[in-house]
Structures are given as structure tokens and as C-alpha cells.
Design a protein around this motif. Structure first.
Motif, PDB file in Angstrom:
ATOM      1  N   ILE A  81       0.813  -1.223   0.000  1.00 41.72           N
ATOM      2  CA  ILE A  81       0.000   0.000   0.000  1.00 41.72           C
ATOM      3  C   ILE A  81       0.844   1.269   0.000  1.00 41.72           C
ATOM      4  O   ILE A  81       0.472   2.268  -0.619  1.00 41.72           O
ATOM      5  CB  ILE A  81      -0.957  -0.013   1.226  1.00 41.72           C
ATOM      6  CG1 ILE A  81      -1.946  -1.171   1.083  1.00 41.72           C
ATOM      7  CG2 ILE A  81      -1.702   1.311   1.377  1.00 41.72           C
ATOM      8  CD1 ILE A  81      -2.703  -1.501   2.349  1.00 41.72           C
ATOM      9  N   CYS A  82       1.985   1.230   0.673  1.00 42.83           N
ATOM     10  CA  CYS A  82       2.782   2.451   0.844  1.00 42.83           C
ATOM     11  C   CYS A  82       3.972   2.494  -0.112  1.00 42.83           C
ATOM     12  O   CYS A  82       5.127   2.678   0.304  1.00 42.83           O
ATOM     13  CB  CYS A  82       3.259   2.578   2.291  1.00 42.83           C
ATOM     14  SG  CYS A  82       1.911   2.727   3.465  1.00 42.83           S
ATOM     15  N   ARG A  83       3.704   2.303  -1.381  1.00 39.53           N
ATOM     16  CA  ARG A  83       4.781   2.398  -2.369  1.00 39.53           C
ATOM     17  C   ARG A  83       5.073   3.867  -2.652  1.00 39.53           C
ATOM     18  O   ARG A  83       4.155   4.673  -2.802  1.00 39.53           O
ATOM     19  CB  ARG A  83       4.371   1.685  -3.652  1.00 39.53           C
ATOM     20  CG  ARG A  83       4.243   0.177  -3.489  1.00 39.53           C
ATOM     21  CD  ARG A  83       3.737  -0.477  -4.748  1.00 39.53           C
ATOM     22  NE  ARG A  83       3.600  -1.916  -4.590  1.00 39.53           N
ATOM     23  CZ  ARG A  83       2.996  -2.714  -5.454  1.00 39.53           C
ATOM     24  NH1 ARG A  83       2.456  -2.183  -6.551  1.00 39.53           N
ATOM     25  NH2 ARG A  83       2.909  -4.003  -5.239  1.00 39.53           N
ATOM     26  N   ILE A  84       6.361   4.194  -2.741  1.00 40.34           N
ATOM     27  CA  ILE A  84       6.741   5.587  -3.013  1.00 40.34           C
ATOM     28  C   ILE A  84       7.706   5.637  -4.194  1.00 40.34           C
ATOM     29  O   ILE A  84       8.442   4.678  -4.457  1.00 40.34           O
ATOM     30  CB  ILE A  84       7.381   6.251  -1.769  1.00 40.34           C
ATOM     31  CG1 ILE A  84       8.517   5.407  -1.212  1.00 40.34           C
ATOM     32  CG2 ILE A  84       6.331   6.503  -0.697  1.00 40.34           C
ATOM     33  CD1 ILE A  84       9.207   6.037  -0.012  1.00 40.34           C
ATOM     34  N   GLU A  85       7.699   6.757  -4.873  1.00 48.87           N
ATOM     35  CA  GLU A  85       8.552   6.924  -6.051  1.00 48.87           C
ATOM     36  C   GLU A  85       9.988   7.204  -5.632  1.00 48.87           C
ATOM     37  O   GLU A  85      10.284   7.435  -4.463  1.00 48.87           O
ATOM     38  CB  GLU A  85       8.000   8.054  -6.910  1.00 48.87           C
ATOM     39  CG  GLU A  85       6.585   7.774  -7.436  1.00 48.87           C
ATOM     40  CD  GLU A  85       5.993   8.961  -8.166  1.00 48.87           C
ATOM     41  OE1 GLU A  85       6.637  10.030  -8.164  1.00 48.87           O
ATOM     42  OE2 GLU A  85       4.887   8.810  -8.720  1.00 48.87           O
ATOM     43  N   LEU A 105       6.086   5.911   6.837  1.00 43.70           N
ATOM     44  CA  LEU A 105       5.281   5.467   5.701  1.00 43.70           C
ATOM     45  C   LEU A 105       3.787   5.405   6.062  1.00 43.70           C
ATOM     46  O   LEU A 105       2.929   5.831   5.288  1.00 43.70           O
ATOM     47  CB  LEU A 105       5.751   4.096   5.213  1.00 43.70           C
ATOM     48  CG  LEU A 105       7.104   4.063   4.490  1.00 43.70           C
ATOM     49  CD1 LEU A 105       7.447   2.637   4.084  1.00 43.70           C
ATOM     50  CD2 LEU A 105       7.100   4.974   3.266  1.00 43.70           C
ATOM     51  N   LYS A 106       3.473   4.893   7.257  1.00 45.82           N
ATOM     52  CA  LYS A 106       2.064   4.801   7.684  1.00 45.82           C
ATOM     53  C   LYS A 106       1.440   6.188   7.814  1.00 45.82           C
ATOM     54  O   LYS A 106       0.316   6.432   7.365  1.00 45.82           O
ATOM     55  CB  LYS A 106       1.963   4.062   9.022  1.00 45.82           C
ATOM     56  CG  LYS A 106       2.262   2.577   8.927  1.00 45.82           C
ATOM     57  CD  LYS A 106       2.150   1.924  10.299  1.00 45.82           C
ATOM     58  CE  LYS A 106       2.506   0.449  10.237  1.00 45.82           C
ATOM     59  NZ  LYS A 106       2.403  -0.212  11.555  1.00 45.82           N
ATOM     60  N   VAL A 107       2.175   7.092   8.454  1.00 45.21           N
ATOM     61  CA  VAL A 107       1.650   8.447   8.661  1.00 45.21           C
ATOM     62  C   VAL A 107       1.495   9.171   7.328  1.00 45.21           C
ATOM     63  O   VAL A 107       0.502   9.873   7.093  1.00 45.21           O
ATOM     64  CB  VAL A 107       2.560   9.238   9.624  1.00 45.21           C
ATOM     65  CG1 VAL A 107       2.120  10.703   9.714  1.00 45.21           C
ATOM     66  CG2 VAL A 107       2.538   8.614  11.019  1.00 45.21           C
ATOM     67  N   SER A 108       2.466   8.990   6.432  1.00 44.80           N
ATOM     68  CA  SER A 108       2.373   9.651   5.124  1.00 44.80           C
ATOM     69  C   SER A 108       1.185   9.109   4.313  1.00 44.80           C
ATOM     70  O   SER A 108       0.543   9.847   3.572  1.00 44.80           O
ATOM     71  CB  SER A 108       3.679   9.488   4.340  1.00 44.80           C
ATOM     72  OG  SER A 108       3.978   8.121   4.135  1.00 44.80           O
ATOM     73  N   ASN A 125      -1.763   8.257  -4.424  1.00 44.73           N
ATOM     74  CA  ASN A 125      -0.367   7.894  -4.174  1.00 44.73           C
ATOM     75  C   ASN A 125       0.246   8.791  -3.104  1.00 44.73           C
ATOM     76  O   ASN A 125      -0.191   9.918  -2.884  1.00 44.73           O
ATOM     77  CB  ASN A 125       0.460   8.015  -5.462  1.00 44.73           C
ATOM     78  CG  ASN A 125      -0.053   7.091  -6.549  1.00 44.73           C
ATOM     79  OD1 ASN A 125      -0.330   5.918  -6.298  1.00 44.73           O
ATOM     80  ND2 ASN A 125      -0.199   7.630  -7.763  1.00 44.73           N
ATOM     81  N   ILE A 126       1.290   8.273  -2.457  1.00 46.00           N
ATOM     82  CA  ILE A 126       2.021   9.062  -1.462  1.00 46.00           C
ATOM     83  C   ILE A 126       2.976   9.998  -2.205  1.00 46.00           C
ATOM     84  O   ILE A 126       3.848   9.550  -2.957  1.00 46.00           O
ATOM     85  CB  ILE A 126       2.808   8.142  -0.499  1.00 46.00           C
ATOM     86  CG1 ILE A 126       1.845   7.247   0.287  1.00 46.00           C
ATOM     87  CG2 ILE A 126       3.654   8.966   0.457  1.00 46.00           C
ATOM     88  CD1 ILE A 126       2.527   6.201   1.143  1.00 46.00           C
TER      89      ILE A 126
END
Length: 512
Positions: free
Chosen positions: A447-451, A476-479, A490-491
Motif C-alpha cells: 500500500i505504501c509504495r513511493i517513487e 510510511l504509515k503516517v504519510s 499515491n504518497i
């Protein structure tokens, strides 16, 4: 003559039906068996006095009372009415044809009046489940039991009313409730409001994120900065209780005997604030006769620990497992009970013993090394379970004297509810996950994939600020929650940047 009456015993947050068998025969004796405790054994004197006040008496014969099942310990004085009615029916001083249709509970006063009891709601739920027609209990607990639909609930003030009812010479008034009306009546009424808080916009933002994702928070700041005031307003921005949550919460408070007289349904999220002198048993529950602790009373609500380092270390450490599993298990030699404990933790603390470390105006008076020792009272594993570390600074006079009102709690709550709805859809297929704070490692990767740009920012932050490895997952959870508040799929990099600033206590050199 043998007569059976029915009561109930509470174990955990559920009830077990107790059959009270009363046999009156030739001889002279009074025997009470079936593993009763001292309070149950003392019922003979209370029953005798109560009956005599209304022209009845315990017969001068052999009276044998068995409380089945005999392997469950019967505790408390709420069996007085059950036993008293059984004695009257078995000695033919009262008709017994309808007694088996009802669960009968209540503590007797010497004049025959009835005192309030614990656990009325789970007892009523069990009575309905086992097909009883109704329940007779003290008037003070009748509204609480009347939440259960399809069960006749009668609240009585003294034993004479019960005798007349079974003899057919008097009527009892049935207590009924409109559950939906009770549920919605106080659902939106709040005592505190974020509108009352001057300044502290960054702290309000942090608490909004915490509420949206179910994250635990710790507020660090000097005395008088507003930590307690802000914490008390956190429940006002949490999503309203659902009916199932309200019933579950009411059940726990009923078992603990924390319901107000004539109260029915708890519709506001609980806010529990135990003093730092609390014992570990009082916090998590237990005792010789297990009772729910503060963490269970805060179920579906907020547990506020003010002055966190002042709590005994053993007290804080016993919270670690319940915070992860959202329930607490109390084990004894004869039985094991589970109490739910899905709460949000908000803690507050001074940065040092004198309270003024990092203060913009006042100088810290603590000796070298004292700040480190003070912060080390809180263990790393406990801090690992707290997602947001927020520094609270004093509000300047210019903000305090502003006439403009701040944003209201219900406006913040609307954004929180929208973010929670996104999470409800996201975790619809996960049985044990309801919000971002509860994500495990597997969900985190999915779920918390980031670029790459976000990865670079995180790497730089961890290197420059000396953030610990445990801070990575929390960021990651907070973001992810911040992105949900913005309804972003997306994050983004700025979501990560905001989340990084909420890890104060993970920074190397924060305390000098």
C-alpha cells in the motif's frame, strides 16, 4: 418442594446463566452450595430481614440451595433476589408457575429495597439468547438492560413488587427504549471543542492526522503549553461510534460497574485519563476477581497518559502486547478471560524534569545527563508503538489575545471521516485491519509504495537526522494517512516530508 430460579454470572464481558435450585424439606438447616463467595453466603441475613419487612419469612425447615453449574465461582450480592424468590416459591408462600420464564437478579437491602448491580447488559443479552421471556432487576439498571430488543425488562424497587407480580395481584411496568433514538440523541453533543484552542495549528494538524489513521501520539512540551487541553479534545474529532461499537463499549462499562444510574447506551467515545500512580493491574485489568482495566474502559476511544515518564516502567511495559493485539487476556488457574482493548493512545510529557528544555524563552535548570535519563524512562519498544512525536511550544500572547475563532471540531471531524471511509474500502477484505496504523509489514509494502524522489528524501532524512530504523515504517504509515486526508491515491513527496517532522524523539542528539 423443589423450585428453580435463574440468575447470571459475568465472566469477561459475557454472561453465563446460573440455575438456583431451592429445595425445602423436613428438618432444620440452611445450606447454600455451588461455590458461592462470602457475599453470596451472607445473603441469608439480608433475605431474612427483607422478607420479614413485608410479612414473609424463611421457613423453619431444611432449606438446601444449589447454584449450578457448581464449578463456576458465584461472586457478589446480586443473587439475593434470585435466592429469595426461590425460597418463597419452594415454601409455597408465592406462586411459582411463571418463575422459570425470567432471569431474576438484584441485591436486597434489609428493608427489601433493591440496590444497583454490575453487568446488566451482558446478562440481558444472554437471557435473550437462551430464550427467556424477560428479566427482572433493580430499577437503576433497567434502561441499560432494555437495550436488548425482544426481551421483557422489568425494573423493580423492592421485593414486594416481585412477589405481587408472580402472585398475580400486581403489575410491573415494562421498560422499553427506542434504541435508535437513544443512539442518536447524544451522538453529536460534545463538551470540548477545538474552537476553544488558540494557536497551536501544527498540533491540531498532527491530532487530525492521528485521528484519521488511528495513530498513537506523544506530545512533548513545557508546562502550560496546552498538552492536556489538546488531548481532551481528540475524541471530538474521531468518527462517531457505530451502533455495534456503542453496544460493545456499553457492555464493558456495565461489567466494570461504571454505568451511571438509569443510563442506557454509551454514545460518546470514551476518554480515560488514569493518574500516574496507577498499578499495572488497574491499567490492563485483572485482580483476584478479574475486572476490566483502564485500557479496556478506553476501548473504541482514547487513553490519555499525562506525564508519561512519571508512570512506573512496569505499568507502561504491560501495555505493549495489548496495543498490538487490541485485546488483553487475563489468565487464572481455573479460567481465562479476554477483554477488548482497541484504544488510541495519546501521551504527554515534559522534555525534562524541570520542564523547560528547548524552551524558547526560559532556561533549563537540569544538570548534564538528566534529560537523557528522564527520556530513557520510556522504553524503545513502547516508543516504537507511537507513530507521531509532536513538540508543543507555548502559545505567544499575540495568539492568545486574538478575537478570531479557530476551526470547530465538527469541521475537522468531517475530514477525518472521509479519510476513514477511504481506509474502510482499502481494508475491506482484512479482518484485523481497520485503519492505517494497524498495517503490518506485508500491507506496508503493497500500500505504501513511493517513487524514487520520495525514497531519496527518506534516505536523506534518515542520514541527516539520524532517524532510527523503526521510524521508517511509522513515517510510511503516517504519510499514507496524510495522503488519505488529501484524497490522494499515491504518497507524494510532501506527504513524506510532513510525516518525517513527526519523529522528534527518534532524532539523534534531540536531547543533547
Amino acid at each position: 418442594m423443589l423450585v428453580k430460579t435463574y440468575g447470571s454470572a459475568v465472566q469477561g464481558v459475557d454472561a453465563i446463566t446460573i440455575t438456583v435450585e431451592v429445595n425445602v424439606d423436613q428438618g432444620i438447616n440452611f445450606l447454600l452450595v455451588g461455590l458461592p463467595d462470602s457475599a453470596v453466603k451472607e445473603s441469608q441475613q439480608r433475605i431474612d430481614s427483607a422478607l420479614r419487612c413485608h410479612g414473609y419469612k424463611i421457613p423453619g425447615k431444611k432449606v438446601v440451595i444449589n447454584m449450578a453449574p457448581a464449578d463456576i465461582r458465584k461472586e457478589g450480592s446480586a443473587y439475593d433476589l434470585t435466592i429469595g424468590v426461590g425460597i418463597l416459591a419452594a415454601s409455597e408462600q408465592m406462586k411459582s408457575d411463571q418463575i422459570s420464564d425470567f432471569v431474576i437478579m438484584g441485591e436486597l437491602s434489609l428493608d427489601g429495597g433493591l440496590q444497583s448491580m454490575k453487568g446488566a447488559l451482558p446478562i440481558a443479552i444472554q437471557a435473550k439468547k437462551e430464550g427467556f421471556r424477560g428479566i427482572i432487576l433493580p430499577k437503576q439498571n433497567a434502561r441499560e438492560a432494555a437495550i436488548v430488543e425482544g426481551l421483557e425488562v422489568y425494573g423493580v424497587e423492592n421485593i414486594k413488587e416481585v412477589i405481587d407480580f408472580f402472585n398475580g395481584v400486581g403489575e410491573l411496568e415494562r421498560v422499553t427504549l427506542d434504541i435508535k433514538q437513544e443512539f442518536y440523541k447524544n451522538l453529536t453533543s460534545i463538551e470540548f471543542d477545538f474552537q476553544d484552542v488558540k494557536g497551536q495549528e501544527n498540533i491540531k494538524r498532527a491530532l487530525e492526522i492521528a485521528a484519521a489513521g488511528g495513530h498513537n501520539v506523544i506530545l512533548i512540551g513545557p508546562p502550560g503549553a496546552g498538552k492536556t487541553m489538546l488531548a481532551k479534545r481528540l475524541p471530538t474529532i474521531l468518527p462517531p461510534l457505530s451502533l455495534n461499537e456503542a453496544l460493545e463499549t456499553t457492555k464493558i462499562h456495565s461489567v466494570a460497574g461504571k454505568m451511571d444510574h438509569n443510563a442506557s447506551l454509551i454514545t460518546m467515545r470514551p476518554f480515560r485519563s488514569p493518574h500516574h500512580t496507577i498499578s499495572d493491574v488497574a491499567l490492563v485489568g485483572g485482580g483476584g476477581f478479574p475486572q476490566p482495566g483502564e485500557i479496556s474502559l478506553a476501548h473504541n476511544g482514547v487513553l490519555f497518559l499525562d506525564e508519561l515518564p512519571e508512570f512506573k516502567r512496569t505499568v507502561l511495559e504491560v501495555m505493549r502486547q495489548p496495543m498490538e493485539e487490541r485485546r488483553v487476556t487475563i489468565s487464572r488457574a481455573r479460567f481465562t478471560v479476554d477483554y477488548p482493548a482497541a484504544f488510541m493512545l495519546i501521551a504527554s510529557m515534559n522534555p525534562c524534569p524541570c520542564g523547560y528544555y528547548n524552551h524558547p524563552e526560559k532556561e533549563c535548570m537540569c544538570a548534564p545527563g538528566v534529560v537523557h535519563r528522564y527520556l530513557n524512562k520510556i522504553s524503545g519498544p513502547l516508543l516504537d508503538r507511537i507513530d507521531l512525536h509532536v513538540e508543543v511550544t507555548p502559545v505567544p500572547f499575540s495568539k492568545l489575545s486574538e478575537a478570531a475563532l479557530s476551526e470547530k471540531s465538527h469541521e475537522i471531524r468531517e475530514r477525518v471521516i472521509k479519510a476513514r471511509e477511504i481506509q474502510n474500502v482499502r481494508y475491506a477484505e482484512s479482518e484485523s485491519i481497520y485503519c492505517n496504523a494497524q498495517m503490518g509489514s506485508k500491507q506496508l509494502r503493497e500500500i505504501c509504495r513511493i517513487e524514487k524522489e520520495g525514497q531519496d528524501l527518506l534516505k536523506t532524512a534518515m542520514d541527516r537526522l539520524g532517524l532510527s530504523a523503526r521510524a521508517y515504517d511509522r513515517i510510511l504509515k503516517v504519510s499514507r494517512t496524510i495522503a488519505d486526508l488529501e484524497e490522494s491515491e499515491n504518497i507524494q513527496t510532501h506527504h513524506l516530508a510532513e510525516a518525517i517532522q513527526y519523529r522528534s524523539l527518534d532524532r539523534e542528539g534531540w536531547a543533547g
